[in-house]
Write a protein that holds these residues in place. Structure first.
Motif, short mmCIF file in Angstrom:
data_model
loop_
_atom_site.label_atom_id
_atom_site.label_comp_id
_atom_site.label_asym_id
_atom_site.label_seq_id
_atom_site.Cartn_x
_atom_site.Cartn_y
_atom_site.Cartn_z
N SER A 70 -15.86 -11.44 -65.72
CA SER A 70 -14.48 -9.88 -65.49
C SER A 70 -14.04 -10.08 -66.98
N THR B 124 -21.09 -1.51 -56.69
CA THR B 124 -21.33 -2.88 -56.01
C THR B 124 -22.20 -2.13 -54.58
N SER C 229 -12.62 1.59 -63.76
CA SER C 229 -13.84 0.63 -64.04
C SER C 229 -14.75 2.53 -64.52
N ASP D 81 -21.91 -7.81 -69.79
CA ASP D 81 -20.34 -7.71 -69.12
C ASP D 81 -20.92 -6.54 -67.98
N TYR D 82 -21.63 -5.27 -68.03
CA TYR D 82 -21.56 -3.72 -66.86
C TYR D 82 -22.63 -5.22 -65.59
N GLN D 83 -23.07 -6.07 -66.01
CA GLN D 83 -24.57 -6.95 -64.84
C GLN D 83 -23.01 -7.84 -64.12
N GLY D 84 -21.83 -7.79 -64.34
CA GLY D 84 -21.01 -8.29 -63.52
C GLY D 84 -21.22 -10.04 -63.87
N THR D 85 -20.95 -10.92 -65.03
CA THR D 85 -21.57 -12.18 -65.34
C THR D 85 -20.20 -13.02 -64.80
N TYR E 242 -17.94 -0.74 -65.21
CA TYR E 242 -17.97 -0.31 -63.86
C TYR E 242 -19.45 -0.98 -63.15
N GLN E 243 -19.11 -1.74 -61.89
CA GLN E 243 -20.26 -2.58 -61.32
C GLN E 243 -20.65 -1.95 -59.91
#
Lengths: 460, 231
Positions: free
Chosen positions: A210, A268, A181, A204-208, A265-266
């Motif tokens: 996969s 976490t 990631s 995509d980088y904000q994780g809405t 990459y998100q």
């Protein structure tokens, strides 16, 4: 063969098979050693240039010490890495360092696919586990039955069948795929563009959702029958943790990256608990890209100071690939030169010996030369005759030498950690060696055929 | 046919110099049968080598059909040796790697005769010298006399104008030597010029002219015999 003078040479060659074999062996050893030497030397230089041109050569890597690293440390100096967590926020160090052009974060990840084989194996394991638990429960009525993975994460044959009906879902034939990631700067630093689809968007980088980008080889592994690479875009992959959507496919670059995938990459840290961060942060690496290689050492030192001030002594490992690569290049270069000198000396000795043996053969053919000239052969024809003999011996010897050089070169390159395809270098080395041996064998013959036929017959 | 004018041959042996031929003047006409005689070291083989362009004179002029061949290059000299001269040596000088047939075919290869024709001519020559049944034998499988007959056939392969024979019977028993002499005489009767070097006075006497050499000088040249078998 309809050429009597050549027939003489051929029958002499086969009639003195031991001597001819020794000559060929001598040429083969000389050519083999020399071509391996030339190949190692050239490939060493080529690999050095390749290493220096790689993006990773310009990237200073910042990571936490691995378990293996900490085990080698004395107990008293063992760092307390439990509190050391590298996050996207730490990339801010780049803002203080003008030499850094890009910085990104990279975390190793893995996709576990769901397919028939996986479902079958899971079912078997579950049955075995239930059997064990049932028998233990019978013996100890107080024992608690473990809950196992959450129900939402359990995939059974029905789920698989349902997914198989959906043409937008791909049931992978492979079981796992490794990847990273990465933050968006990863693609910038490597000037990567997709051949199909697109790179990750800000969402995509904000994780809405996969999403993943596939390396070229990884994409080929996921193709169904009759499907083209471009058709993978937009398809969803069934994994143990749900569906992931393919948004892009990278062009082949000939490295191990081809068989990997990339996820956005998100960070976490804010959303997960302590244990979660710890686990996800184990392999996290921050990479700082410095275009000007002259600035790499100084920047590495500055980064070390900055991270030491943030996390304390021995909490962070700063890896400067330039110094590691330079050490490897210097070592390989020395070995390459040494090999070239040794193999050159070997070739020189072989060439002199071949020359001596051919002179000796020609001396024994002195009377033959005189008779051939008496019967109408010109000196040019005699030279051509001996040239054919030399060419034959050198040609066969070179062929064997090149075959001998291939494993020799491969083992040497493996020992020197050189990863370069080298057939052309071996071929070049073999041609150069063959030319040298041919020259050594022809020069005395040229001089030798200047004699008068009467002298050749009289003094033989 | 051949004119040698003031031919000298000097061997430089480093410390000493040996004058093998001293101002030799000699004319050989087409169809002649000349015997060159003299003691060992008199220069007879050297003279034969110069006539056969196997060696170069240190001085003088060599005219072949009125053409100065000393001015020719290696390629042209090789061509003359191949097309116009045939050599017969004391030690036969056959190639041990080649069969009798192949030995005879070899000079024709240098004359660019096609393979099939080479073979046909070689077979015919072997028949002429009575060795057709031995054509595939290597020289080591032939007797001395047979080897010399193969050598004669080889010398004749390109239909030469001149046969140069250096002690052709030197390594043969007398009966076999006689056979060879008869072949040479027959060739001469057919118009081939023959120059033969020999120690043997009896064989020399069978030539039409005898040239005696002593210390590189022609000391005596016997008059031409009455030619009983002239053309």
């Amino acid at each position: 063969m309809h050429n009597e003078p050549l027939l003489i040479m051929l029958r002499r060659f086969t009639g003195r098979i031991l001597e001819s074999g020794l000559l060929i062996l001598l040429v083969a050893l000389g050519v083999g050693a020399a071509s391996a030497g030339v190949s190692i030397s050239l490939n060493s230089a080529s690999y050095a240039a390749d290493l220096r041109s790689r993006a990773s050569y310009h990237e200073i890597a910042v990571s936490v010490p691995s378990q293996a690293d900490t085990m080698e440390e004395p107990v008293i100096r063992k760092p307390t890495t439990d509190t050391t967590i590298l996050t996207y926020a730490d990339l801010s160090a780049a803002e203080l360092l003008p030499a850094v052009d890009f910085a990104y974060i990279e975390n190793p990840v893995r996709l576990s696919f769901v397919n028939e084989a996986v479902i079958e194996r899971d079912a078997e394991r579950r049955a075995q586990m239930e059997q064990i638990i049932t028998s233990e429960t019978a013996e100890d009525s107080k024992a608690e039955v473990p809950e196992g993975p959450p129900e939402s994460m359990r995939m059974d044959a029905e789920d698989l069948e349902e997914a198989a009906q959906d043409s937008s879902i791909i049931i992978a034939r492979i079981e796992e795929l490794s990847g990273s990631s990465v933050s968006s700067e990863y693609f910038t630093s490597r000037a990567l563009q997709t051949t199909f689809g697109s790179l990750f968007s800000t969402e995509d980088y904000q994780g809405t959702e996969s999403v993943i980008i596939l390396g070229h080889t990884a994409a080929q592994l996921l193709l169904s029958d009759g499907m083209t690479t471009g058709e993978l875009i937009g398809k969803r992959l069934l994994t143990r943790t749900g569906y992931v959507t393919i948004v892009g496919i990278l062009p082949p670059d000939g490295s191990s990256s081809d068989s990997r995938y990339y996820a956005p990459y998100q960070d976490t840290a804010a959303s997960l608990g302590f244990t979660g961060i710890r686990r996800s942060s184990m392999g996290t690496v921050l990479r700082f890209y410095v275009t000007d290689e002259q600035e790499l050492d100084a920047t590495a030192e500055q980064l070390e100071n900055w991270f030491t001030s943030q996390f304390g002594e021995n909490q962070i490992v700063i890896s400067n690939p330039k110094s590691e690569a330079d050490q490897l290049i210097a070592r390989n270069s020395s070995i390459g030169i040494l090999m070239l000198l040794l193999s050159g000396a070997g070739l020189f000795i072989a060439a002199i010996n071949v020359s001596h043996m051919l002179i000796s053969r020609a001396m024994r053919m002195r009377r033959h030369v005189g008779i051939l000239m008496a019967l109408g052969s010109s000196r040019g024809s005699i030279r051509r005759l001996f040239t054919w003999e030399s060419l034959g011996i050198t040609g066969i010897g070179t062929l064997f030498g090149a075959l001998f050089a291939i494993p020799l070169n491969a083992s040497m390159q493996q020992a020197m950690s050189i990863q370069t395809d080298s057939w052309w270098a071996i071929a070049l080395g073999a041609i150069l060696s063959a030319v040298l041996i041919l020259l050594f064998s022809l020069v005395p013959i040229m001089q030798y055929t200047r004699i008068q036929p009467a002298d050749a017959m009289r003094n033989a | 046919m051949i004119q040698l004018q003031a031919i000298n041959k000097l061997y430089d042996l480093g410390v000493t110099k040996v004058e093998a031929l001293k101002d030799v003047n000699l004319t050989i006409e087409r169809g002649e049968y000349v015997a060159i005689m003299g003691p060992s070291g008199s220069g007879k083989s050297t003279l034969m080598h110069i006539i056969g362009i196997l060696d170069q004179a240190s001085g003088g002029t060599y005219l072949l059909e009125d053409f100065d061949i000393t001015t020719l290059g290696d390629k042209e000299q090789a061509r003359i040796r191949n097309r116009h001269f045939g050599f017969i040596f004391q030690s036969f000088n056959l190639f041990p790697e080649l069969s009798a047939l192949e030995n005879i075919m070899l000079p024709m290869q240098y004359a660019n005769v096609p393979y099939k024709e080479r073979k046909q001519r070689a077979v015919r020559l072997l028949e002429d010298v009575g060795l057709a049944h031995r054509m595939h034998h290597l020289p080591s499988m032939l007797s001395g006399g047979e080897q010399q007959r193969v050598a004669i056939a080889r010398a004749l392969s390109n239909d030469p104008d001149l046969i140069l024979a250096d002690e052709p019977t030197g390594n043969l028993p007398s009966d076999k030597g006689e056979e060879i002499m008869q072949i040479l005489e027959k060739l001469n009767q057919n118009g081939v010029t023959i120059v033969m070097v020999t120690h043997n006075p009896e064989q020399g006497a069978r030539a039409r002219r005898i040239i005696n050499l002593q210390d590189g000088l022609i000391t005596e040249e016997t008059p031409v015999k009455e030619v009983t078998h002239a053309q």
